[in-house]
Design a protein around this motif. Structure first.
Motif, PDB file in Angstrom:
ATOM      1  N   ILE A 134      44.223  45.634  41.751  1.00 45.96           N
ATOM      2  CA  ILE A 134      44.544  44.323  41.250  1.00 45.96           C
ATOM      3  C   ILE A 134      45.830  44.342  40.590  1.00 45.96           C
ATOM      4  O   ILE A 134      46.189  45.544  40.118  1.00 45.96           O
ATOM      5  CB  ILE A 134      43.494  43.952  40.125  1.00 45.96           C
ATOM      6  N   VAL A 135      46.484  43.392  40.742  1.00 46.24           N
ATOM      7  CA  VAL A 135      47.915  43.260  39.767  1.00 46.24           C
ATOM      8  C   VAL A 135      47.719  42.049  39.046  1.00 46.24           C
ATOM      9  O   VAL A 135      46.866  41.336  39.312  1.00 46.24           O
ATOM     10  CB  VAL A 135      48.996  42.894  40.732  1.00 46.24           C
ATOM     11  N   THR A 136      48.501  41.745  37.898  1.00 46.68           N
ATOM     12  CA  THR A 136      48.488  40.864  37.113  1.00 46.68           C
ATOM     13  C   THR A 136      49.579  39.678  37.246  1.00 46.68           C
ATOM     14  O   THR A 136      50.567  40.243  37.575  1.00 46.68           O
ATOM     15  CB  THR A 136      48.232  41.171  35.488  1.00 46.68           C
ATOM     16  N   VAL A 137      49.263  38.382  36.979  1.00 46.23           N
ATOM     17  CA  VAL A 137      50.358  37.451  37.277  1.00 46.23           C
ATOM     18  C   VAL A 137      50.044  36.288  35.985  1.00 46.23           C
ATOM     19  O   VAL A 137      49.028  36.238  35.736  1.00 46.23           O
ATOM     20  CB  VAL A 137      50.322  36.558  38.501  1.00 46.23           C
ATOM     21  N   PRO A 138      51.080  35.824  35.480  1.00 44.00           N
ATOM     22  CA  PRO A 138      50.957  34.679  34.642  1.00 44.00           C
ATOM     23  C   PRO A 138      49.849  33.465  34.791  1.00 44.00           C
ATOM     24  O   PRO A 138      50.175  32.977  36.260  1.00 44.00           O
ATOM     25  CB  PRO A 138      52.115  34.352  34.127  1.00 44.00           C
ATOM     26  N   ALA A 167      48.564  45.355  46.917  1.00 46.03           N
ATOM     27  CA  ALA A 167      47.185  45.273  46.078  1.00 46.03           C
ATOM     28  C   ALA A 167      46.602  44.135  46.927  1.00 46.03           C
ATOM     29  O   ALA A 167      46.708  43.510  47.853  1.00 46.03           O
ATOM     30  CB  ALA A 167      47.420  44.864  44.740  1.00 46.03           C
ATOM     31  N   ASP A 168      45.149  44.217  46.475  1.00 46.66           N
ATOM     32  CA  ASP A 168      44.249  43.292  47.108  1.00 46.66           C
ATOM     33  C   ASP A 168      44.040  41.754  46.671  1.00 46.66           C
ATOM     34  O   ASP A 168      43.702  40.802  47.484  1.00 46.66           O
ATOM     35  CB  ASP A 168      42.773  43.987  47.051  1.00 46.66           C
ATOM     36  N   ASP A 169      44.291  41.690  45.303  1.00 45.78           N
ATOM     37  CA  ASP A 169      44.209  40.486  44.587  1.00 45.78           C
ATOM     38  C   ASP A 169      44.912  40.403  43.203  1.00 45.78           C
ATOM     39  O   ASP A 169      45.508  41.316  42.994  1.00 45.78           O
ATOM     40  CB  ASP A 169      42.662  40.031  44.423  1.00 45.78           C
ATOM     41  N   ALA A 170      44.823  39.414  42.513  1.00 47.43           N
ATOM     42  CA  ALA A 170      45.642  39.198  41.319  1.00 47.43           C
ATOM     43  C   ALA A 170      44.647  38.761  40.313  1.00 47.43           C
ATOM     44  O   ALA A 170      43.961  37.993  40.621  1.00 47.43           O
ATOM     45  CB  ALA A 170      46.670  38.476  41.362  1.00 47.43           C
ATOM     46  N   TRP A 171      44.686  39.166  39.030  1.00 46.45           N
ATOM     47  CA  TRP A 171      44.090  38.581  38.046  1.00 46.45           C
ATOM     48  C   TRP A 171      45.170  37.585  37.294  1.00 46.45           C
ATOM     49  O   TRP A 171      46.307  38.309  36.831  1.00 46.45           O
ATOM     50  CB  TRP A 171      43.490  39.746  37.032  1.00 46.45           C
ATOM     51  N   THR A 179      42.051  35.701  32.321  1.00 43.06           N
ATOM     52  CA  THR A 179      41.165  34.502  32.417  1.00 43.06           C
ATOM     53  C   THR A 179      40.357  34.703  33.594  1.00 43.06           C
ATOM     54  O   THR A 179      39.161  34.773  33.360  1.00 43.06           O
ATOM     55  CB  THR A 179      42.079  33.149  32.576  1.00 43.06           C
ATOM     56  N   GLU A 180      40.823  34.807  34.762  1.00 36.19           N
ATOM     57  CA  GLU A 180      39.845  35.143  35.994  1.00 36.19           C
ATOM     58  C   GLU A 180      40.840  35.469  37.097  1.00 36.19           C
ATOM     59  O   GLU A 180      42.088  35.633  37.023  1.00 36.19           O
ATOM     60  CB  GLU A 180      39.151  33.925  36.343  1.00 36.19           C
ATOM     61  N   GLY A 181      40.243  35.804  38.285  1.00 38.18           N
ATOM     62  CA  GLY A 181      41.120  36.131  39.330  1.00 38.18           C
ATOM     63  C   GLY A 181      41.474  35.028  40.319  1.00 38.18           C
ATOM     64  O   GLY A 181      41.154  33.967  39.623  1.00 38.18           O
ATOM     65  N   THR A 182      42.017  35.350  41.314  1.00 38.33           N
ATOM     66  CA  THR A 182      42.666  34.099  41.933  1.00 38.33           C
ATOM     67  C   THR A 182      41.513  33.240  42.716  1.00 38.33           C
ATOM     68  O   THR A 182      41.726  31.941  42.663  1.00 38.33           O
ATOM     69  CB  THR A 182      43.836  34.378  43.141  1.00 38.33           C
ATOM     70  N   PHE A 240      35.330  44.814  37.593  1.00 38.07           N
ATOM     71  CA  PHE A 240      34.776  44.169  38.675  1.00 38.07           C
ATOM     72  C   PHE A 240      34.953  42.558  38.822  1.00 38.07           C
ATOM     73  O   PHE A 240      35.522  42.074  37.922  1.00 38.07           O
ATOM     74  CB  PHE A 240      33.265  44.451  39.065  1.00 38.07           C
ATOM     75  N   ILE A 241      34.917  42.107  40.011  1.00 40.12           N
ATOM     76  CA  ILE A 241      35.241  40.596  40.377  1.00 40.12           C
ATOM     77  C   ILE A 241      33.683  40.244  40.918  1.00 40.12           C
ATOM     78  O   ILE A 241      32.717  40.950  41.223  1.00 40.12           O
ATOM     79  CB  ILE A 241      36.205  40.350  41.198  1.00 40.12           C
ATOM     80  N   THR A 242      33.297  38.841  40.583  1.00 40.06           N
ATOM     81  CA  THR A 242      32.328  38.329  41.514  1.00 40.06           C
ATOM     82  C   THR A 242      32.762  36.932  41.946  1.00 40.06           C
ATOM     83  O   THR A 242      33.641  36.474  41.352  1.00 40.06           O
ATOM     84  CB  THR A 242      30.939  37.979  40.631  1.00 40.06           C
TER      85      THR A 242
END
Length: 284
Positions: A134-138, A167-171, A179-182, A240-242
């Protein structure tokens, strides 16, 4: 070729059309849901149907379709497309009308579209064993993230930013807190306690989130619903994510920093196992 549903008709996908004046196209004036299918059955359909109605209510959209009829359409699409494992996407817009920022007349019929996506191996996703990066974005989305609208450009940009970094996704992060993932809800585990953002207008009220937290509590796992910081996430034992399409998926690195041991943890693994087992039992 897939059979899709558009405004009361089942059509080959290449014959399915909506108006260029549809408000979903012009204003992103629409809501959606995605329901997983395992073994030819729908996972947590009632939860998705209830949230769909809530989203429409929050946007003052007229009731689009009876929920029993909606269930029938989902089941028919499963049969017509011979769908064993995959997803059913549902979108409802305020309908087609001449372009105007004001809502159209109340008797404007909504646009209702459903289609399937075959995903063989959905429940056996190998990433469940390797974990996600995971990477993070504003977080720069609009304020009503609790409404599941089709305004998905910024989450799409977030996924592209993640892809560009390998990466596979962003938070998404706001005021220092995740807050949450994409397209998913975000969690960490510290000292055996599962932590995830509390419900509010800042995040989507995930259907999978609700089920997973209920199952965690039934299994005597400790749960805290509160904001957590990016720093906490980096120091977590597990993450983790759901989501409806990934179920429960471990996160093993954030912004290039290893989470815990760098491998999927025991709590995440157990939650995924419990969730899939219980959801298969309750599937319709």
């Amino acid at each position: 070729m897939r059979t899709v549903y558009v405004n009361g008709e089942y059509l080959p996908e290449d014959q399915a059309k909506v108006s260029v004046f549809d408000r979903g196209f012009l204003f992103a004036d629409g809501v959606y849901e995605v329901t997983s299918v395992l073994d030819g059955k729908l996972i947590d359909f009632a939860g998705h149907a209830k949230r769909l109605q809530r989203s429409m209510d929050e946007l003052d959209m007229k009731a689009a379709i009876d929920m029993d009829d909606l269930l029938g359409i989902h089941r028919e699409l499963v049969v017509r497309n011979d769908l064993s494992e995959g997803l059913i996407y549902l979108q409802v817009t305020r309908g087609a009308a001449d372009r105007d920022f004001l809502y159209p007349a109340e008797d404007t019929p909504p646009t209702i579209v459903l289609f399937t996506q075959a995903k063989p191996g959905l429940a056996a996703n190998p990433m469940a064993k390797t974990g996600m990066k995971i990477v993070t974005v504003p977080d720069r989305r609009w304020g009503r993230r609790d409404i599941k609208t089709v305004q998905l450009l910024y989450p799409s940009m977030g996924k592209m930013a993640a892809k560009a970094q390998g990466a596979d996704d962003a938070w998404m992060v706001e005021d220092g807190a995740v807050t949450e993932g994409t397209s998913n809800n975000a969690y960490i585990v510290k000292d055996g306690v599962i932590v995830t953002r509390h419900l509010g207008e800042e995040i989507l009220h995930g259907i999978t989130r609700k089920a997973v937290l209920a199952l965690a509590r039934e299994a005597q796992m400790k749960v805290e619903e509160r904001a957590f910081t990016l720093e906490e996430a980096l120091q977590a034992d597990e993450a983790f994510i759901t989501s409806a399409s990934s179920f429960v998926m471990p996160v093993v690195s954030i912004d290039g920093e290893t989470v815990g041991t760098g491998k999927p943890g025991k709590i995440v693994g157990r939650l995924r196992e419990i969730y899939l087992e219980e959801m298969r039992k309750a599937a319709v």
